[in-house]
Design an enzyme around this catalytic site. Structure first.
Site, mmCIF file in Angstrom:
data_model
loop_
_atom_site.group_PDB
_atom_site.id
_atom_site.type_symbol
_atom_site.label_atom_id
_atom_site.label_comp_id
_atom_site.label_asym_id
_atom_site.label_seq_id
_atom_site.Cartn_x
_atom_site.Cartn_y
_atom_site.Cartn_z
ATOM 1 N N TYR A 73 -2.656 -0.839 9.773
ATOM 2 C CA TYR A 73 -2.739 -1.323 8.394
ATOM 3 C C TYR A 73 -1.462 -0.990 7.635
ATOM 4 O O TYR A 73 -0.832 -1.856 7.013
ATOM 5 C CB TYR A 73 -3.956 -0.692 7.720
ATOM 6 C CG TYR A 73 -4.085 -0.943 6.244
ATOM 7 C CD1 TYR A 73 -4.780 -2.051 5.767
ATOM 8 C CD2 TYR A 73 -3.554 -0.046 5.307
ATOM 9 C CE1 TYR A 73 -4.925 -2.269 4.399
ATOM 10 C CE2 TYR A 73 -3.691 -0.264 3.947
ATOM 11 C CZ TYR A 73 -4.372 -1.374 3.502
ATOM 12 O OH TYR A 73 -4.501 -1.588 2.146
ATOM 13 N N SER A 94 0.841 -1.198 0.000
ATOM 14 C CA SER A 94 0.000 0.000 0.000
ATOM 15 C C SER A 94 0.871 1.241 0.000
ATOM 16 O O SER A 94 1.928 1.286 0.643
ATOM 17 C CB SER A 94 -0.905 0.015 1.233
ATOM 18 O OG SER A 94 -1.578 1.256 1.361
#
Length: 250
Positions: free
Chosen positions: A155, A142
């Protein structure tokens, strides 16, 4: 072109990757957790275009189920393709959580850890005996690991860990010529994010304004890169993290 396993492929980037892979001549084993109907829809779409696909249930947070999943993969390889090896693995399954550090609970932290880092680690380990020499692994990272975005600390931390794990996979699997790369999407409109984006047009405009190419991404923007990394066209790309974000916050 071989057979690929794509986790979390009942929707979003995973579903798009499954369809794109099939269009490039790859056989597809796609996994789902809570959305079997979505997975079957993708299987039917692939078959309608002349491809072959099989959907298998998998909860990537439960390492204890990976041996049974490997057995199901072996059965699918044999019955559908008359093969005993597969050629690509996309560790894509995941979910988001938007909480500031001060409010994240241990259960929320552990849930993200299990899906985004522990799961890919042990699932790859479990599937190695079925992975062909010269195979390709693509881990879904990400852009949040590069750009600190308030509310996604756990995350992003685990996605950053997945980038590091990718390099270690490339190093340790090199004797078998297995490549490992990661792909880091920026803001993407998926089934999971589209409602929030539509309800917050100012937010969507802000994200688009922070992107050099002037829009947020679509699943196909990412899946095309993933499929290219799976193919032999990218046979000399290894141990890399490739951000697919249209020039987000540069």
């Amino acid at each position: 072109m071989g057979i690929v396993i794509i986790t979390g492929a009942s929707r979003g980037i995973g579903a798009s990757t499954a369809v794109q892979a099939a269009r490039h001549g790859m056989g597809v084993i796609l996994t789902y957790n809570s959305n079997p109907s979505g997975a079957e829809k993708i299987v039917r779409a692939i078959e309608a275009e002349g491809g072959k696909a099989v959907a298998i249930g998998l909860d990537v947070s439960k390492v204890s189920t990976f041996a049974a999943f490997r057995a199901n993969v072996a059965k699918a390889l044999s019955t559908t393709w008359d093969r005993d090896r597969f050629d690509g693995l996309v560790n894509n399954a995941g979910y988001g959580l938007f909480n500031p550090i001060e409010t994240v609970t241990e259960a929320e932290f552990d849930g993200l850890l299990n899906v985004h880092l522990k799961g890919p680690f042990f699932l790859t380990q479990a599937l190695l005996p079925l992975m062909a020499d010269g195979a390709s692994i693509v881990n879904m990272a990400s852009a949040t690991s590069r750009l600190a975005t308030p509310g996604v600390a756990p995350y992003a931390s685990f996605k950053g860990g997945l980038e590091v794990l990718t390099r270690y996979m490339a190093k340790e699997f090199a004797p078998r010529r297995i490549r490992a790369n990661s792909v880091a999407p920026g803001p993407i409109r998926t089934d999971m994010t589209s409602e929030a984006l539509d309800q917050n047009p100012e937010w969507m405009a802000m994200l688009a304004g922070q992107t050099a190419l002037g829009r947020i991404g679509e699943p196909e923007d990412v899946s095309r890169v993933v499929v290219n990394l799976l193919s032999t066209d990218s046979g000399w790309i290894n141990a890399q993290n490739i951000e697919v974000a249209g020039g987000y916050n540069i």
